[in-house]
Design a protein around this motif. Sequence first.
Motif, PDB file in Angstrom:
ATOM      1  N   ASN A 100     111.074 -47.744  58.885  1.00 19.68           N
ATOM      2  CA  ASN A 100     110.086 -48.369  59.778  1.00 19.68           C
ATOM      3  C   ASN A 100     109.474 -49.623  59.145  1.00 19.68           C
ATOM      4  O   ASN A 100     108.263 -49.793  59.111  1.00 19.68           O
ATOM      5  N   ASN A 118     106.007 -37.824  58.257  1.00 14.45           N
ATOM      6  CA  ASN A 118     104.896 -38.109  59.162  1.00 14.45           C
ATOM      7  C   ASN A 118     105.244 -39.060  60.289  1.00 14.45           C
ATOM      8  O   ASN A 118     104.360 -39.669  60.881  1.00 14.45           O
ATOM      9  N   SER A 119     106.515 -39.171  60.596  1.00 15.05           N
ATOM     10  CA  SER A 119     106.927 -40.028  61.699  1.00 15.05           C
ATOM     11  C   SER A 119     107.943 -39.302  62.565  1.00 15.05           C
ATOM     12  O   SER A 119     108.836 -38.633  62.057  1.00 15.05           O
ATOM     13  N   LEU A 122     112.029 -42.641  63.503  1.00 15.66           N
ATOM     14  CA  LEU A 122     112.386 -43.280  62.238  1.00 15.66           C
ATOM     15  C   LEU A 122     113.487 -44.315  62.429  1.00 15.66           C
ATOM     16  O   LEU A 122     114.509 -44.035  63.060  1.00 15.66           O
TER      17      LEU A 122
END
Length: 143
Positions: A100, A118-119, A122
Amino acid sequence: MSKSKQKKSKTKEDPNLPVYENPPSWIPPHERRDNPQYNNNLITFLPRTVSIKRTGNQPLGFNIRGGKKDEYGVYVSKVLKDSEADRLGLKSGDKILKVNNTSFEDIGHDEAVSLLQNSDDLQLEVRYFPYGFNLQQERIGLV
């Protein structure tokens, strides 16, 4: 007689690139195209983008190894069979360059794991680089 000193020009080599190695001599030139130990397809080693979307606590489908302290970068160390990462072509030995738009070139392992976990959307820029991956494995005693 006076001796003249010649200055040797020193160039700083890119630590991410291996020194060129000629193909192994035991593979005759006419057999190299089909030999699994010889790969001259440079496309294999070019950076590529892999987009992974997940929902909830769905696993990423791959493990990583490395980081800043391991000096050779962050690598995909394992891809789970039949996972989204596997279907998209991620493989062991892929060096993660960016996630990202965040560079993974000089990032610690814990920070890399946190960014990945935490995404849900991606965008990974990776490059297959088994040479560096093998150096890393040797350094930490896995080979």
